[in-house]
Design a protein around this motif. Structure first.
Motif, PDB file in Angstrom:
ATOM      1  N   GLU A   1       0.827  -1.195   0.000  1.00 16.65           N
ATOM      2  CA  GLU A   1       0.000   0.000   0.000  1.00 16.65           C
ATOM      3  C   GLU A   1       0.867   1.254   0.000  1.00 16.65           C
ATOM      4  N   LEU A   2       1.944   1.223   0.792  1.00 18.60           N
ATOM      5  CA  LEU A   2       2.851   2.375   0.853  1.00 18.60           C
ATOM      6  C   LEU A   2       3.529   2.593  -0.495  1.00 18.60           C
ATOM      7  N   ASP A   3       4.011   1.508  -1.105  1.00 14.62           N
ATOM      8  CA  ASP A   3       4.676   1.632  -2.406  1.00 14.62           C
ATOM      9  C   ASP A   3       3.721   2.183  -3.461  1.00 14.62           C
ATOM     10  N   TYR A   4       2.461   1.792  -3.382  1.00  9.75           N
ATOM     11  CA  TYR A   4       1.471   2.273  -4.341  1.00  9.75           C
ATOM     12  C   TYR A   4       1.261   3.779  -4.196  1.00  9.75           C
ATOM     13  N   ARG A   5       1.291   4.234  -2.969  1.00 12.02           N
ATOM     14  CA  ARG A   5       1.031   5.657  -2.721  1.00 12.02           C
ATOM     15  C   ARG A   5       2.195   6.566  -3.113  1.00 12.02           C
ATOM     16  N   ILE A   6       3.405   6.037  -3.087  1.00  8.27           N
ATOM     17  CA  ILE A   6       4.572   6.897  -3.307  1.00  8.27           C
ATOM     18  C   ILE A   6       4.750   7.157  -4.798  1.00  8.27           C
ATOM     19  N   THR A   7       4.067   8.172  -5.280  1.00  7.51           N
ATOM     20  CA  THR A   7       4.292   8.674  -6.636  1.00  7.51           C
ATOM     21  C   THR A   7       5.588   9.501  -6.626  1.00  7.51           C
ATOM     22  N   PRO A   8       6.126   9.852  -7.787  1.00  4.78           N
ATOM     23  CA  PRO A   8       7.330  10.692  -7.801  1.00  4.78           C
ATOM     24  C   PRO A   8       7.156  11.992  -7.011  1.00  4.78           C
ATOM     25  N   GLU A   9       5.974  12.605  -7.130  1.00  3.87           N
ATOM     26  CA  GLU A   9       5.741  13.875  -6.425  1.00  3.87           C
ATOM     27  C   GLU A   9       5.729  13.660  -4.912  1.00  3.87           C
ATOM     28  N   VAL A  10       5.011  12.608  -4.471  1.00  5.27           N
ATOM     29  CA  VAL A  10       4.964  12.302  -3.035  1.00  5.27           C
ATOM     30  C   VAL A  10       6.353  11.905  -2.541  1.00  5.27           C
ATOM     31  N   GLY A  11       7.064  11.157  -3.377  1.00  2.65           N
ATOM     32  CA  GLY A  11       8.416  10.733  -3.011  1.00  2.65           C
ATOM     33  C   GLY A  11       9.349  11.905  -2.786  1.00  2.65           C
ATOM     34  N   GLN A  12       9.222  12.951  -3.617  1.00  6.21           N
ATOM     35  CA  GLN A  12      10.048  14.154  -3.431  1.00  6.21           C
ATOM     36  C   GLN A  12       9.777  14.808  -2.087  1.00  6.21           C
ATOM     37  N   GLU A  13       8.499  14.920  -1.744  1.00  8.53           N
ATOM     38  CA  GLU A  13       8.129  15.526  -0.462  1.00  8.53           C
ATOM     39  C   GLU A  13       8.634  14.683   0.708  1.00  8.53           C
ATOM     40  N   LEU A  14       8.461  13.368   0.592  1.00  4.58           N
ATOM     41  CA  LEU A  14       8.909  12.486   1.664  1.00  4.58           C
ATOM     42  C   LEU A  14      10.424  12.518   1.823  1.00  4.58           C
ATOM     43  N   LEU A  15      11.147  12.605   0.707  1.00  3.65           N
ATOM     44  CA  LEU A  15      12.606  12.622   0.773  1.00  3.65           C
ATOM     45  C   LEU A  15      13.103  13.878   1.490  1.00  3.65           C
ATOM     46  N   LEU A  16      12.493  15.011   1.172  1.00  3.79           N
ATOM     47  CA  LEU A  16      12.869  16.252   1.846  1.00  3.79           C
ATOM     48  C   LEU A  16      12.548  16.172   3.343  1.00  3.79           C
ATOM     49  N   SER A  17      11.360  15.665   3.649  1.00  5.03           N
ATOM     50  CA  SER A  17      10.953  15.538   5.049  1.00  5.03           C
ATOM     51  C   SER A  17      11.858  14.579   5.806  1.00  5.03           C
ATOM     52  N   ALA A  18      12.174  13.444   5.191  1.00  2.00           N
ATOM     53  CA  ALA A  18      13.020  12.448   5.845  1.00  2.00           C
ATOM     54  C   ALA A  18      14.436  12.972   6.042  1.00  2.00           C
ATOM     55  N   SER A  19      14.921  13.772   5.097  1.00  2.09           N
ATOM     56  CA  SER A  19      16.267  14.347   5.222  1.00  2.09           C
ATOM     57  C   SER A  19      16.321  15.362   6.353  1.00  2.09           C
ATOM     58  N   SER A  20      15.186  16.050   6.578  1.00  2.00           N
ATOM     59  CA  SER A  20      15.113  17.028   7.671  1.00  2.00           C
ATOM     60  C   SER A  20      14.965  16.358   9.024  1.00  2.00           C
ATOM     61  N   SER A  21      14.284  15.202   9.043  1.00  2.00           N
ATOM     62  CA  SER A  21      13.996  14.542  10.322  1.00  2.00           C
ATOM     63  C   SER A  21      14.976  13.423  10.653  1.00  2.00           C
ATOM     64  N   SER A  22      16.028  13.326   9.863  1.00  2.15           N
ATOM     65  CA  SER A  22      17.086  12.337  10.121  1.00  2.15           C
ATOM     66  C   SER A  22      16.596  10.895  10.016  1.00  2.15           C
ATOM     67  N   ASN A  23      15.628  10.649   9.134  1.00  2.00           N
ATOM     68  CA  ASN A  23      15.105   9.293   8.932  1.00  2.00           C
ATOM     69  C   ASN A  23      15.896   8.629   7.808  1.00  2.00           C
ATOM     70  N   SER A  24      17.052   8.079   8.157  1.00  3.33           N
ATOM     71  CA  SER A  24      17.934   7.511   7.131  1.00  3.33           C
ATOM     72  C   SER A  24      17.333   6.271   6.476  1.00  3.33           C
ATOM     73  N   THR A  25      16.508   5.522   7.218  1.00  2.00           N
ATOM     74  CA  THR A  25      15.880   4.323   6.645  1.00  2.00           C
ATOM     75  C   THR A  25      14.967   4.701   5.490  1.00  2.00           C
ATOM     76  N   LEU A  26      14.145   5.725   5.701  1.00  2.00           N
ATOM     77  CA  LEU A  26      13.243   6.160   4.640  1.00  2.00           C
ATOM     78  C   LEU A  26      14.015   6.779   3.491  1.00  2.00           C
ATOM     79  N   VAL A  27      15.046   7.532   3.789  1.00  2.00           N
ATOM     80  CA  VAL A  27      15.864   8.133   2.717  1.00  2.00           C
ATOM     81  C   VAL A  27      16.426   7.035   1.827  1.00  2.00           C
ATOM     82  N   HIS A  28      16.983   5.999   2.435  1.00  2.00           N
ATOM     83  CA  HIS A  28      17.548   4.892   1.661  1.00  2.00           C
ATOM     84  C   HIS A  28      16.477   4.218   0.812  1.00  2.00           C
TER      85      HIS A  28
END
Length: 343
Positions: free
Chosen positions: A43-70
């Protein structure tokens, strides 16, 4: 969340719960335990479109979530590490966020994936390297330089332009100054207060001034006298480094200085000499700065300078002569530690 409790929940109920969650919350739930990840990951993979992925990557980089960044940088998502919001002007990139939060692990992940270390952000055109310098994060600076971050690029706005070496000199941060010069920073690169030596003199960073002079910095360069050229400030606008070291009160503009502005300048301006100004002048003269150049500027603007100091022109010149005499008497002391090839 208890592993036993999760094991008792039907998969159907978990999927219903997930439908009520935002994508970021769904990702957090996936991290809770292996069973949730197995059920919710599709379900998570289905939701992560390129646009959502960009937002999540920025958020994860700010919140030190290295697992999600990877995860986001890897297939099947493969979000570009320098992806930014195209609807924003000069938007923040994930690497900016990682550097700001001092997360060297995430910065490494982003750089390994091809993040551009020269991307600019904001009105001041910050590159990641500038943010690392302002954080005084030497390890992050070393990492960025390893990936060819531009070392001499400037940042700033409203007439206040500087690069990492200018900033380090204004702060008197000797470890950073040494690192930058060792890695090839240009010692004569110009910013708002001239070269790095001009920045060190302006902010009275005596140790930095000594170090730069020993490394061969040009003592004859000029520097801006004003922080921001707003409107038409009185002349002189650009002065030699001895004049800057003397900290003479600026000639007043057509409008008188307000008490607030005078209080801001009080720390750096006025007469007579203190030990810091005296030693700065002596150092600069010992390395070849010309007293005659300074006196030429003073004589050219003698009337407004004396007025600003609340002295007659004759009184003002006597004080100036005394300042030079004190500094000249100190030259022999500052030359003691000068390398023999500079004498």
């Amino acid at each position: 969340m208890s592993q036993t409790y999760v094991a008792e929940l039907p998969a159907e109920l978990i999927l219903v719960i997930s439908s009520l969650l935002s994508t970021s919350s769904l990702n957090a739930l996936c991290q809770a335990c292996r069973r949730l990840s197995q059920i919710l990951q599709p379900e998570l993979d289905y939701r992560i479109t390129p646009e959502v992925g960009q937002e999540l990557l920025l958020s994860a980089s700010s919140s030190s979530n290295s697992t999600l960044v990877h995860k986001l940088l890897s297939p099947p998502h493969s979000i570009h590490p320098s992806a930014t919001n195209p609807s924003q002007w000069n938007p923040k990139a994930p690497l900016h966020a990682a550097v700001q939060t001092r997360n060297i692990e995430i910065a490494q992940l982003l750089l390994d994936a091809g993040a551009d270390p020269a991307l600019t952000w904001g009105y001041d055109d910050y590159q990641p390297f500038h943010l690392a310098a302002q954080n005084k994060d030497l390890e992050m600076m070393k990492l960025l330089l390893k990936y060819r971050a531009p070392i001499d690029e400037r940042f700033g706005d409203e007439g206040i332009l500087q690069n990492a070496l200018h900033y380090a000199c204004s702060q008197g941060h000797m470890e950073m100054i040494r690192l930058l010069l060792e890695r090839g920073a240009f010692i004569e690169c110009t910013g708002h207060f001239g070269t790095p030596l001009g920045f060190a003199v302006h902010w009275r960073q005596l140790e930095a001034v000594k170090f730069l002079l020993e490394r061969g910095a040009n003592v004859t360069r000029t520097a801006s006298l004003y922080i921001i050229h707003d409107g038409a400030p009185p002349k002189p606008h650009s002065v030699d480094l001895i004049y800057l070291a003397m900290g003479l009160r600026r000639p007043r503009a057509a409008r008188e200085w307000t008490p607030k502005r005078l209080s801001m300048l009080k720390k750096w301006e006025g007469l007579p000499l203190d030990d810091g100004k005296r030693e700065l002048m002596a150092l600069l003269m010992a390395y070849g700065a010309s007293k005659d150049v300074t006196m030429g500027t003073i004589l050219q603007y003698l009337t407004p300078l004396a007025k600003s100091a609340s002295l007659s022109e004759e009184e003002f010149l006597r004080v100036i002569d005394g300042m030079f005499k004190e500094a000249e008497d100190m030259i022999s002391d500052v030359v003691v530690n000068r390398p023999w090839w500079k004498c």
